[in-house]
Structure formats: structure tokens, C-alpha cells
Enzyme design. Structure first.
Site, PDB file in Angstrom:
ATOM      1  N   LYS A 101     -54.135  26.728  31.740  1.00 19.63           N
ATOM      2  CA  LYS A 101     -54.010  27.499  32.981  1.00 19.63           C
ATOM      3  C   LYS A 101     -55.270  27.330  33.837  1.00 19.63           C
ATOM      4  O   LYS A 101     -55.195  27.163  35.059  1.00 19.63           O
ATOM      5  CB  LYS A 101     -53.755  28.983  32.658  1.00 19.63           C
ATOM      6  CG  LYS A 101     -52.342  29.200  32.107  1.00 19.63           C
ATOM      7  CD  LYS A 101     -52.091  30.568  31.502  1.00 19.63           C
ATOM      8  CE  LYS A 101     -50.694  30.573  30.857  1.00 19.63           C
ATOM      9  NZ  LYS A 101     -50.315  31.828  30.200  1.00 19.63           N
ATOM     10  N   GLN A 108     -52.867  37.232  28.400  1.00 23.12           N
ATOM     11  CA  GLN A 108     -52.187  36.267  27.528  1.00 23.12           C
ATOM     12  C   GLN A 108     -51.578  36.995  26.333  1.00 23.12           C
ATOM     13  O   GLN A 108     -52.224  37.817  25.688  1.00 23.12           O
ATOM     14  CB  GLN A 108     -53.198  35.192  27.061  1.00 23.12           C
ATOM     15  CG  GLN A 108     -52.577  34.048  26.308  1.00 23.12           C
ATOM     16  CD  GLN A 108     -51.593  33.220  27.129  1.00 23.12           C
ATOM     17  OE1 GLN A 108     -51.746  33.062  28.333  1.00 23.12           O
ATOM     18  NE2 GLN A 108     -50.570  32.701  26.485  1.00 23.12           N
ATOM     19  N   ASP A 128     -47.353  37.086  36.242  1.00 23.67           N
ATOM     20  CA  ASP A 128     -46.440  36.774  35.132  1.00 23.67           C
ATOM     21  C   ASP A 128     -45.071  37.434  35.339  1.00 23.67           C
ATOM     22  O   ASP A 128     -44.096  37.054  34.703  1.00 23.67           O
ATOM     23  CB  ASP A 128     -47.018  37.323  33.809  1.00 23.67           C
ATOM     24  CG  ASP A 128     -47.620  36.236  32.932  1.00 23.67           C
ATOM     25  OD1 ASP A 128     -47.229  35.061  33.083  1.00 23.67           O
ATOM     26  OD2 ASP A 128     -48.466  36.574  32.083  1.00 23.67           O
TER      27      ASP A 128
HETATM   28  N1  GUN Z   1     -47.486  33.859  25.888  1.00 23.37           N
HETATM   29  C1  GUN Z   1     -46.475  32.967  25.810  1.00 23.37           C
HETATM   30  N2  GUN Z   1     -45.946  32.735  27.031  1.00 23.37           N
HETATM   31  C2  GUN Z   1     -46.639  33.499  27.894  1.00 23.37           C
HETATM   32  C3  GUN Z   1     -46.557  33.693  29.311  1.00 23.37           C
HETATM   33  O1  GUN Z   1     -45.728  33.122  30.016  1.00 23.37           O
HETATM   34  N3  GUN Z   1     -47.462  34.569  29.822  1.00 23.37           N
HETATM   35  C4  GUN Z   1     -48.364  35.229  29.053  1.00 23.37           C
HETATM   36  N4  GUN Z   1     -49.181  36.083  29.653  1.00 23.37           N
HETATM   37  N5  GUN Z   1     -48.454  35.068  27.758  1.00 23.37           N
HETATM   38  C5  GUN Z   1     -47.595  34.203  27.179  1.00 23.37           C
END
Ligand code: GUN
Length: 294
Positions: free
Chosen positions: A53, A97, A120
Site C-alpha cells: 500500500k 490493517q 476501506d
Molecule cells: N486485511 C485483508 N484485506 C484487507 C483490506 O482490504 N483492508 C484492511 N484494512 N485489512 C485487510
């Protein structure tokens, strides 16, 4: 029939370039989109995702900040950091996350994120907005799948779409987004009896179950579009999806690979949502139009 393999990496590159153009336009208004990522604990996969990211932010021209907490951090400390970031005008997207360590009340943490910075799309307000078809931030993985289908001019209207996997992050929002586009949607999950009786009906099959080789060629209708969201690491270290790629490729019309399919698009749509958030921030700021004109 041999399927066209959809190149998620190439599409991600194109969409990131579109984001960069918007970042440059925002710069003219004095705004640089900023993303804050909160990582709690030592989960190896989460560390890789967070690194990806941040790399994407650099590529697109976003400002990024990472806040790392030890696995035994208190919920209060993480919530205090989120509250500080909510009030920081240089940050337009906040992401925690997942998964969080077990001492955290997941919903409490996610509901602390300002709904205007919830890139998200996991805050209950944004989940609700998706349900009523008035989406604020589409969750990134299903948003990436939607963009993949659009890029190949695959209309979902009136199509039988089967989503395998009912997670809050992928399966459920995916189904809602497809319904909004007037697909006929079935959601299958771990307790579904005779999965194949559903998958065989799918014009479009989206698989996000986290089980290698769950979907084999006999379970797929000839000419179906097959989107594999699974990411599984095998004992030999290789990465595979949930679909038997080589077998299903001989029967489908379109297929995504793992890696190189949905994965790059998930991160890309996070960039998209963060840029979108910064654009809304600029538009809402008094004097924004004047700055644009200057
Ligand atoms: N863990 C697995 N996929 C995601 C996601 O799309 N966003 C976040 N914040 N954590 C994750």
C-alpha cells in the site's frame, strides 16, 4: 474454449495513472491526498500488504504515514491515534490493517474512523450506504473486481453471478455491488451444500473463499467469466488462488490469475478511494473554487 487471461497488473497501472492525473489536479488546489495506515502486531501477510500500500502511494504521488503498534498494544492507544488522524487535515484516508489482535473490539475500532476518511469502507455508516445503493467508499477488493469487469466490457445486468465466500471484506460487499448493477446474485459459503450445483449456473463466478483448488473445471459453465480473489500460500512457497487455473482456463471465457489478477487492483482502488476523499475535502473547503480558478 480457452479463456482470455485478464491482466490485473496492466489494468492497475492504467488506473494508477488516472489517479496520478487527479493527484496533479488536486495539487493545483493546494491539496496532496494523504493516507494513514495503522498496523498492529507482527502478522507477516499484513506487513506485506501494508508495504504494498505504501509503495502504491509513492507511485501515485500520495502522502502516506504508517503507525506501527506492538501486538500487545491497548485498544485505547490505537483509538487515540485514530482520533488524532481524524482531526488531521493532511490525512484523507485512514485504514486499520486487519486482522487485529484478539484483545481489540473490531467494530469499536472501525467505528472510530471518521466516515469521511474510511477509505476501506468498513465503517457501519459506509456499509449501510452500500446496502441502500448510495455508496460513499466502495470496499477496495470488490471495487477492483467491478473495475476489472468494466475494463473488459462485461455487463453484469441480468447475469447469474455466484459469489463464493461471504466475508464482510469481500463476499458480502461484492454481492451488494453486483445487485446494485442488476445482476442475479447467489452467495455461497463454507456451509453451502453441493457448491457445484450453484457454480455451474454462474455466468460470472467470483471466488473469495481462501481454499486452494476449491473450484475445478467440472464446476464451471462453459464460457463463464471466472474472477479469483483467493490468495493462498502453498507449502512450497508458491501463491495460488481458489480456482484450478489451468483446468478452468480451458472452459471459461475470461479468467484472472493469482498472482497478477485481483490483488494489484485491490491496492489500486485504495489509492482511488483516497484520491476521491481528498477531492471531496477540497470541494467542501471554503474558497476551494477560487483556488482552482487561480
Ligand atoms: N486485511 C485483508 N484485506 C484487507 C483490506 O482490504 N483492508 C484492511 N484494512 N485489512 C485487510
Amino acid at each position: 474454449m480457452v479463456a482470455k487471461v485478464i491482466d490485473g497488473k496492466a489494468l492497475a497501472k492504467k488506473v494508477r495513472q488516472e489517479c496520478s492525473v487527479r493527484v496533479n489536479e488536486l495539487a493545483a488546489g493546494g491539496v496532496r491526498p494523504g493516507l494513514a495506515v495503522i498496523l498492529v502486531g507482527e502478522d507477516a501477510a499484513s506487513k506485506v500488504y501494508v508495504n504494498n500500500k505504501i509503495k502504491a502511494c509513492i507511485e501515485v504521488g500520495l502522502h502516506s504515514e504508517v503507525y506501527r503498534f506492538p501486538g500487545d498494544a491497548s485498544e485505547a492507544a490505537v483509538i487515540a491515534e485514530i482520533e488524532r488522524l481524524n482531526a488531521d487535515d493532511t490525512i484523507h484516508g485512514i485504514l486499520v490493517q486487519l486482522p487485529l489482535p484478539p484483545q481489540f473490539a473490531l467494530r469499536k475500532v472501525l467505528e472510530t474512523i471518521s466516515r469521511d476518511k474510511d477509505v476501506d469502507g468498513f465503517h457501519l455508516y459506509n456499509v449501510g450506504s452500500l446496502v441502500v445503493g448510495d455508496t460513499v467508499f466502495p470496499p477496495c477488493t470488490p471495487f477492483g473486481v467491478q473495475r476489472i469487469l468494466e475494463s473488459e466490457n462485461i455487463s453484469v445486468q441480468g447475469q447469474n453471478v455466484v459469489v463464493v465466500g461471504a466475508s464482510n471484506i469481500v463476499g458480502k460487499p461484492m454481492a451488494l455491488m453486483l445487485m446494485q448493477k442488476e445482476a442475479t446474485v447467489a452467495i455461497c459459503h463454507a456451509k453451502t451444500r453441493d457448491l457445484a450445483q450453484f457454480t455451474i449456473l454462474a455466468d460470472i463466478l467470483v471466488v473469495a473463499a481462501g481454499k486452494p483448488n476449491l473450484i475445478t473445471a467440472p464446476m464451471v459453465k462453459t464460457g463463464a467469466v471466472v474472477i479469483d480473489v483467493g490468495i493462498n500460500r502453498l507449502a512450497d512457497g508458491s501463491l495460488v488462488g481458489d480456482v484450478d487455473f489451468h483446468g478452468v482456463k480451458e472452459k471459461a471465457s475470461y479468467i484472472t490469475s493469482v498472482p497478477g489478477g485481483v490483488g494489484p487492483m485491490t491496492v489500486t482502488m485504495l489509492m482511488w478511494n483516497t484520491v476521491q476523499s481528498a477531492e471531496r475535502f477540497l470541494a467542501a473547503r471554503p474558497g476551494a473554487a477560487l483556488e482552482y480558478a487561480a
